[in-house]
Design a protein around this motif. Structure first.
Motif, PDB file in Angstrom:
ATOM      1  N   TRP A 234      -1.642 -22.302  11.836  1.00  0.00           N
ATOM      2  CA  TRP A 234      -1.879 -22.472  10.449  1.00  0.00           C
ATOM      3  C   TRP A 234      -1.873 -21.286   9.065  1.00  0.00           C
ATOM      4  N   ARG A 235      -3.361 -20.453   9.747  1.00  0.00           N
ATOM      5  CA  ARG A 235      -3.550 -19.904   8.709  1.00  0.00           C
ATOM      6  C   ARG A 235      -2.869 -18.951   8.399  1.00  0.00           C
ATOM      7  N   ARG A 236      -1.738 -17.927   9.490  1.00  0.00           N
ATOM      8  CA  ARG A 236      -0.102 -17.088   9.432  1.00  0.00           C
ATOM      9  C   ARG A 236       0.298 -17.968   8.294  1.00  0.00           C
ATOM     10  N   PHE A 237       0.999 -19.444   9.201  1.00  0.00           N
ATOM     11  CA  PHE A 237       2.180 -20.125   8.407  1.00  0.00           C
ATOM     12  C   PHE A 237       1.423 -20.482   6.338  1.00  0.00           C
ATOM     13  N   THR A 238      -0.012 -20.358   6.104  1.00  0.00           N
ATOM     14  CA  THR A 238      -0.362 -20.773   4.703  1.00  0.00           C
ATOM     15  C   THR A 238       0.254 -19.034   4.667  1.00  0.00           C
ATOM     16  N   LEU A 239       0.355 -18.091   4.173  1.00  0.00           N
ATOM     17  CA  LEU A 239       0.161 -16.526   4.189  1.00  0.00           C
ATOM     18  C   LEU A 239       1.680 -16.261   4.049  1.00  0.00           C
ATOM     19  N   ALA A 240       2.055 -16.649   4.971  1.00  0.00           N
ATOM     20  CA  ALA A 240       4.312 -16.859   5.253  1.00  0.00           C
ATOM     21  C   ALA A 240       4.297 -17.341   3.718  1.00  0.00           C
ATOM     22  N   LEU A 241       4.275 -19.026   3.452  1.00  0.00           N
ATOM     23  CA  LEU A 241       4.379 -19.524   2.895  1.00  0.00           C
ATOM     24  C   LEU A 241       3.739 -19.388   1.535  1.00  0.00           C
ATOM     25  N   ARG A 242       2.973 -18.481   1.061  1.00  0.00           N
ATOM     26  CA  ARG A 242       2.887 -17.658   0.045  1.00  0.00           C
ATOM     27  C   ARG A 242       3.368 -16.818  -0.922  1.00  0.00           C
TER      28      ARG A 242
END
Length: 458
Positions: free
Chosen positions: A191-199
């Motif tokens: 999930w943390r990596r998803f939020t970074l990739a989203l930004r």
């Protein structure tokens, strides 16, 4: 039938001269199943004159203790306290969608999505599927293959909603139990990596660097983890785009709901998390499942602010009970075969205990979180600028209760900032005796089926 001992305790409580005060305490806990027992005192002193403005001690209370709600979030442990937590979570999520409690109402115009990120498959499981209101066969296969263990990988049963086999594998020997618990353990990092990739992708869509993005856009979220019947978690999340100052500022014109949805789809497919290499175990790299759902939240229609807030708040009070596991930590010395749990949950717990002793996986703390089938993350989280906080909601409730106590004369009116407060409290137990539990059920209408907690007053 209640035991003779329980009935005797009930009668003794009813004949207690302090019964009315005891019943008042029970009602003030809101019907908590396992109230905390405190013993102590508090004194309010005028720092100038040294005079006592107000004093309270538990010495005069029934059993010499003060009973307070346990404030757990889990509905399986205490429905009344979990309902308070659910209500607070509902207000927290909805405030980020419609405003209020410090969030401007203009936030309703900001692009906002309801996103569901699922887990990958670890083997074919029994499921209930519907189409146009008709229940379909579980896994009907005309030319179904036979697995290496001799089981035909097909099921033509139309399962009911509450059938115990739902979520269980068609062949337990073929099911990747290790992969299931390791995905749960790694999902917070995914999930943390998803939020970074989203930004990063939102910045790319706007032709900006990440630093420039922070000067124009803020991406906020609130999420909750939900267990599927097969024992893996997936995440439901509200993702909102604001201006640089959060919900008080509008996003730039190019940051639309469609752009956000495009970034969500890209980030969900792009991120991967790799499990530390373990001798004898295959190399595992996890991604989100293929069933991604990203829909815009509207003020009317099926996906309204109220529907989304209620959906997220509902799962904030749940854990892994739908899988058939225990609502407590598993002791490595426990006899798994004797535990009152489903065999599917037993196998998942056994994998946590097996993998948890490996040095390479020590950081995942699988043994400690075996009862959660490996998942150790927070069930409900939000970014700092999404909306208000649970702490502020609880502080407002406390202030309201204090104001009510002052109004009714139970507390004197004074400014606490100018008063010296001297207090001493100690833990004195939790829960109810068997006799009190019967009486509480009658007073609150909530059955107390669990045994008294350790330290409960007899």
């Amino acid at each position: 039938m209640p035991s003779t001992y329980a009935v005797a305790g009930l009668i003794a409580r009813l004949h207690d001269p302090q019964y009315a005060r005891w019943a008042s305490q029970i009602r003030r806990t809101g019907g908590c199943r396992q109230p905390i027992h405190l013993r102590g005192h508090v004194h309010h002193v005028d720092p100038v004159t040294g005079g006592h403005l107000h004093s309270y001690t538990t010495a005069g209370e029934p059993d010499g203790i003060l009973r307070l709600p346990c404030k757990t979030r889990r509905a399986t442990r205490c429905p009344s306290c979990a309902e308070t937590y659910r209500s607070d979570t509902y207000q927290l999520v909805r405030t980020g969608l419609v405003g209020g409690k410090g969030v401007p109402n203009s936030v309703t115009a900001h692009p906002c999505l309801f996103v569901t990120l699922t887990a990958p498959s670890f083997g074919t499981v029994h499921t209930r599927r519907e189409k146009n209101g008709t229940v379909l066969p579980c896994h009907a296969r005309r030319d179904a293959a036979t697995c290496p263990h001799g089981r035909v990988m097909s099921c033509t049963t139309r399962h009911g909603v509450d059938e115990e086999c739902l979520g269980e594998p068609l062949c337990p020997e073929c099911y990747d139990y290790a992969g299931s618990v390791l995905f749960n353990a790694m999902s917070p990092e995914l999930w943390r990596r998803f939020t970074l990739a989203l930004r990063r992708h939102v910045a790319k869509l706007g032709g900006l660097t990440l630093r420039e993005l922070r000067e124009q856009v803020t991406i906020s979220f609130a999420k909750v983890a939900e267990y599927q019947r097969r024992g893996v978690v997936h995440f439901h999340s509200v993702i909102r785009v604001d201006g640089p100052d959060g919900p008080t500022s509008p996003p730039p014109a190019w940051a639309t709901a469609d752009a956000l949805a495009d970034a969500v789809r890209h980030a969900a497919s792009a991120v991967t998390v790799t499990v530390p290499t373990v001798p004898g175990e295959p190399i595992r790299a996890f991604q989100w499942g293929t069933q991604l759902d990203a829909r815009q939240i509207t003020m009317n229609g099926d996906l309204t602010d109220q529907a989304v807030a209620a959906y997220i708040a509902k799962y904030a009070t749940k854990a892994a009970e739908c899988v058939g596991t225990l609502d407590r930590r598993i002791n490595p010395l426990d006899d798994l075969a004797a535990l009152p749990i489903r065999d599917h949950a037993r196998r998942l717990i056994a994998e946590c205990l097996r993998l948890g002793v490996l040095d390479e996986l020590a950081d995942l703390r699988l043994i400690k979180w075996a009862h959660m089938l490996g998942f150790r993350g927070h069930f409900s989280t939000k970014s700092r600028r999404y909306s208000t906080t649970l702490g502020k909601l609880r502080a407002a409730r406390t202030e309201h209760m204090r104001g009510e106590a002052v109004t009714t004369g139970r507390l004197p009116l004074f400014d606490e900032d100018t008063v010296l407060v001297i207090s001493h409290w100690e833990y004195a137990g939790q829960g109810f005796s068997v006799g009190d539990a019967l009486l509480v059920s009658a007073l609150t209408g909530i059955p107390l089926t669990s045994p008294p907690s350790i330290g409960a007053a007899i």
